[in-house]
Scaffold this motif. Structure first.
Motif, PDB file in Angstrom:
ATOM      1  N   ASP A 184      -2.185  -8.684  -4.806  1.00  0.00           N
ATOM      2  CA  ASP A 184      -3.002  -8.974  -3.632  1.00  0.00           C
ATOM      3  C   ASP A 184      -2.311  -8.502  -2.363  1.00  0.00           C
ATOM      4  OD1 ASP A 184      -5.144 -10.967  -4.798  1.00  0.00           O
ATOM      5  OD2 ASP A 184      -3.218 -11.416  -5.712  1.00  0.00           O
ATOM      6  N   ALA A 185      -0.983  -8.447  -2.405  1.00  0.00           N
ATOM      7  CA  ALA A 185      -0.251  -8.014  -1.212  1.00  0.00           C
ATOM      8  C   ALA A 185       0.945  -7.165  -1.633  1.00  0.00           C
ATOM      9  CB  ALA A 185       0.234  -9.220  -0.415  1.00  0.00           C
ATOM     10  N   LEU A 186       1.286  -6.250  -0.765  1.00  0.00           N
ATOM     11  CA  LEU A 186       2.424  -5.361  -0.992  1.00  0.00           C
ATOM     12  C   LEU A 186       3.318  -5.448   0.232  1.00  0.00           C
ATOM     13  CD1 LEU A 186       3.851  -2.833  -2.341  1.00  0.00           C
ATOM     14  CD2 LEU A 186       2.195  -1.417  -1.101  1.00  0.00           C
ATOM     15  N   ILE A 187       4.622  -5.647   0.011  1.00  0.00           N
ATOM     16  CA  ILE A 187       5.542  -5.692   1.150  1.00  0.00           C
ATOM     17  C   ILE A 187       6.519  -4.517   1.031  1.00  0.00           C
ATOM     18  CG2 ILE A 187       7.373  -7.025   2.278  1.00  0.00           C
ATOM     19  CD1 ILE A 187       5.892  -9.544   1.571  1.00  0.00           C
ATOM     20  N   VAL A 188       6.655  -3.780   2.132  1.00  0.00           N
ATOM     21  CA  VAL A 188       7.534  -2.610   2.140  1.00  0.00           C
ATOM     22  C   VAL A 188       8.416  -2.635   3.384  1.00  0.00           C
ATOM     23  CG1 VAL A 188       5.822  -1.196   0.920  1.00  0.00           C
ATOM     24  CG2 VAL A 188       5.878  -1.166   3.431  1.00  0.00           C
ATOM     25  N   ARG A 189       9.438  -1.763   3.370  1.00  0.00           N
ATOM     26  CA  ARG A 189      10.190  -1.465   4.592  1.00  0.00           C
ATOM     27  C   ARG A 189       9.905  -0.007   4.927  1.00  0.00           C
ATOM     28  NH1 ARG A 189      16.080  -3.999   3.858  1.00  0.00           N
ATOM     29  NH2 ARG A 189      16.399  -2.781   5.780  1.00  0.00           N
ATOM     30  N   SER A 190      10.894   0.707   5.444  1.00  0.00           N
ATOM     31  CA  SER A 190      10.564   2.086   5.851  1.00  0.00           C
ATOM     32  C   SER A 190      10.646   3.076   4.700  1.00  0.00           C
ATOM     33  CB  SER A 190      11.498   2.535   6.974  1.00  0.00           C
ATOM     34  OG  SER A 190      12.836   2.520   6.518  1.00  0.00           O
ATOM     35  N   GLY A 191      11.168   2.636   3.562  1.00  0.00           N
ATOM     36  CA  GLY A 191      11.434   3.582   2.485  1.00  0.00           C
ATOM     37  C   GLY A 191      10.265   3.821   1.550  1.00  0.00           C
ATOM     38  N   THR A 192       9.175   3.109   1.721  1.00  0.00           N
ATOM     39  CA  THR A 192       8.043   3.258   0.803  1.00  0.00           C
ATOM     40  C   THR A 192       6.862   3.838   1.560  1.00  0.00           C
ATOM     41  OG1 THR A 192       8.779   1.283  -0.348  1.00  0.00           O
ATOM     42  CG2 THR A 192       6.542   2.014  -0.806  1.00  0.00           C
ATOM     43  N   LYS A 193       6.290   4.883   1.012  1.00  0.00           N
ATOM     44  CA  LYS A 193       5.130   5.477   1.672  1.00  0.00           C
ATOM     45  C   LYS A 193       3.862   4.825   1.103  1.00  0.00           C
ATOM     46  CE  LYS A 193       7.009   9.673   3.475  1.00  0.00           C
ATOM     47  NZ  LYS A 193       7.945   8.831   4.202  1.00  0.00           N
TER      48      LYS A 193
END
Ligand SMILES: NC(=O)C1=CN([C@@H]2O[C@H](COP(=O)(O)OP(=O)(O)OC[C@H]3O[C@@H](n4cnc5c(N)ncnc54)[C@H](O)[C@@H]3O)[C@@H](O)[C@H]2O)C=CC1
Ligand SMILES: O=C(O)C(=O)COP(=O)(O)O
Length: 621
Positions: A119-128
């Motif tokens: 339902d949700a995805l959490i990323v930082r700067s490394g994931t496009k």
């Protein structure tokens, strides 16, 4: 009676009812837009219970864990995929509400394969988070959380189209990034990293690494936002003269810090040091290029803790080789990680760090909590204060508007059900707000979005929320205009007196809803916190918008309420509300009847056969 029979057939055919039911709309009231599935209310899940649930089942394809709702019913717990390192403090917040899977270092293909289960995805700067990823998540993915500031790695347009909310954590790493900028500024000026590497290689080179002083030098801060202004404040403390360029920054903020706001050319032309703090957008992409380097002082020094893409890296190498740029200190790169043989990274006058701006223990803890709370709030259907692709609505505004939000959606939903299939689609919608408040005190975006949701969802499989409402309306050729009518309310504390929805250039299956001007018109008010329908076409009624609604148009004569009530009572359909409105005595009247249950087809036909009834329609709420 032909009209009534036709109306009855049209009213009874609800081709999308199953789809609408499957979408399970959020609870009425303050829960607004996001949940496609019923979401768990975290307040009633003890964190130990949910932690146990997480421990007991590592997320896998198709796995659904149940959480308890306030009503004791079990709902599927949301699942959150954390794609990059997130501090434990944030994970604990997430685990109090959802099943959490941490899958660090996934390849793009692995992310694509997995994302639809969450339902949700959490990323930082490394994931496009590309359009492909968002498409793969369509149907389930409702929130993308960026645990940091820059959202240039998220395809916002694709997210908006998919109705996927993007939230970020804009404040918790500001100081860390500013401190890193200052660290790079000072270490570059004194050749710290080069001298360190030389000494470790056995070279004691005191004359080679003579530096330059900062005091009295001019620093240009490019992008005077949160990080830029903190850098400026610190640079002032180092005795630097600070100038700044930011087309959108308020002059008083700069003045308060003692920085002078100047044009782009003036900033880069006057500076001894240039520190970059603007976001990467199409407008800022490669703004530091051959042309802009040429305008800089000879021997200028550049610091970049913003985004690699704001610099044309090949041009920077040329400027470094020519000596135009004496030194650069870079935390960010166009491609991360940069190629091992990158001329820029290997340049002897360049100091580099691997995107460490936000990487302090304190910032990472703050960012993790900030993003976890934003994602949990969004999954609960609350409006996020850090929404990137939706209007931000502060909690107090939200709670005040909640019954009007529900009213707006219900008016839209009722209005669309009054349109005949032969109308060729709704094109023009006008929403009229009668209010004592001025535009600054009443933000109607949320109400407009809910009218759109009410109009679009019953007749399509599109899921509409605050994120994609305007986009969806545009895609469907739905022109929504708004008008405010001033109203000096005796109860001026109420945000709105009424909301009216007008559909133009359509035919109605219920002629009674057509106003003198030829539009379908419905108007409602909030009474004691409950939405009421108060106007149908030219008729005034007053029926609470709960359950379902039957509208009948009849000749104004005694006994009508009893007749209809009798028919409904015989099949155990409970009437929750009833109201009659008429134009003139003995002429036409409208009966609005709120019913808890949906009457069966025969019961509706019985109503249609009452001789004085000219037309009627059953409407779902
Ligand atoms: N290296 C790292 O680890 C970190 C990098 N950052 C990056 O730093 C940048 C700034 O972050 P914040 O200060 O938090 O954001 P912010 O939104 O508070 O500030 C950005 C400022 O740039 C200005 N701006 C926009 N277009 C501009 C233009 N064409 N020319 C000059 N200024 C322009 C905006 O008006 C705004 O004031 C972002 O790109 C962010 O991703 C932020 C935190 C950590
Ligand atoms: O917040 C930002 O914009 C950053 O650049 C920080 O990136 P990170 O979360 O450390 O990958």
């Amino acid at each position: 009676m032909a009209t009534a029979a036709a109306a009855s057939r049209a009213a009874l055919s609800r081709p999308h009812a199953a789809a609408a039911a499957a979408r399970a709309s959020p609870a009425a009231g303050a829960r607004v837009t996001l949940p496609r599935r019923r979401s768990v209310r975290s307040a009633v899940i003890s964190s130990s219970a949910s932690a146990a649930a997480v421990a007991a089942s590592e997320p896998a394809a198709g796995r659904v864990t149940l959480g308890a709702g306030t009503d004791g019913a079990l709902w599927p717990k949301p699942a959150v995929l954390v794609a990059e390192k997130l501090s434990e403090a944030g994970l604990a917040v997430l685990r109090g509400f959802a099943d959490v899977e941490c899958a660090y270092g996934m390849s793009p293909a692995e992310l694509l394969a997995k994302v639809a289960q969450f339902d949700a995805l959490i990323v930082r700067s490394g994931t496009k988070v590309t359009r492909e990823v968002l498409e793969a998540g369509r149907g389930r993915l409702r929130v993308v959380g960026r645990a940091g500031v820059g959202i240039d790695n998220v395809d916002l347009q694709a997210a908006t189209e998919a109705g996927c909310l993007v939230v970020n954590a804009p404040t918790a790493n500001t100081v860390a990034a500013a401190e890193h900028g200052i660290a790079l500024l000072a270490s570059m000026a004194r050749n710290v990293s080069q001298a360190d590497a030389a000494l470790k290689a056995g070279k004691w080179q005191r004359t080679k690494y003579v530096g330059v002083s900062l005091v009295g030098k001019t620093l240009a801060v490019m992008g005077f936002g949160k990080v830029g202004s903190e850098v400026a404040r610190r640079a002032k403390g180092l005795g630097m003269h600070v100038i700044a360029h930011d087309p959108y920054a308020p002059a008083d903020r700069a003045r308060a810090i003692g920085a002078e706001l100047v044009s782009f050319d003036e900033a880069i032309g006057r500076a001894d040091f240039i520190s970059l703090h603007m976001p990467l957008t199409p407008a800022t992409s490669k703004v530091f290029n051959d042309e802009s380097f040429a305008k800089m002082k000879n021997g200028v020094r550049i610091i970049n803790v913003a985004r690699g893409g704001v610099i044309d890296e090949d041009a920077l190498v040329r400027a470094l080789d020519s000596g135009k740029v004496a030194q650069a200190a870079l935390d960010v790169f166009t491609e991360e990680p940069p190629a091992k043989d990158s001329k820029l990274v290997l340049h002897e006058n360049v100091t580099v760090t691997p995107h460490l701006g936000a990487s302090t223990v304190e910032a990472q803890e703050g960012v993790a909590i900030e993003i976890a709370e934003a994602v949990v709030g969004a999954l609960r259907g609350e409006l996020a204060a850090t929404a990137v692709n939706a209007p931000m609505v502060p909690a107090e505004v939200m709670s005040e508007l909640a019954p009007y939000v529900s009213l707006a959606e219900k008016l839209g939903k009722l209005a669309v059900q009054l349109v005949t299939g032969e109308s060729g689609g709704i094109k023009g919608v006008k929403v009229v707000y009668t209010t004592a408040r001025g535009p600054d005190d009443l933000d109607t975006r949320l109400l407009r979005a809910m009218v759109t949701k009410g109009i679009v969802e019953p007749v399509s499989s599109t899921f509409v929320n605050l994120v994609n409402a305007d986009y969806t309306a545009k895609q469907r050729g739905l022109r929504i205009t708004e008008e405010r009518v001033s109203h000096e309310s005796p109860a001026a504390e109420a945000p709105l007196e009424s909301i009216q929805v007008r559909l133009s250039h359509v035919q109605s299956k219920f002629a009674g809803a057509i106003s003198d001007g030829g539009d379908i018109v419905l108007e409602g008010r909030v009474k004691y916190g409950v939405p009421h329908l108060t106007v149908v076409g030219p008729y005034e009624v007053d029926v609470s918008l709960e359950g379902n609604l039957i509208l009948c148009r009849q000749i104004d004569q005694p006994g009508m309420i009893g007749k209809v009530g009798n028919i409904l009572g015989q099949t155990n359909v409970n009437i929750s509300f009833m109201s009659v409105g008429r134009t003139f005595r003995g002429k036409q009247a409208i009966m609005a009847i709120g019913v808890d249950e949906e009457p069966d087809k025969e019961t509706l036909e019985h109503i249609g056969h009452i001789p004085a009834i000219e037309e009627f329609v059953f409407l779902e709420l």
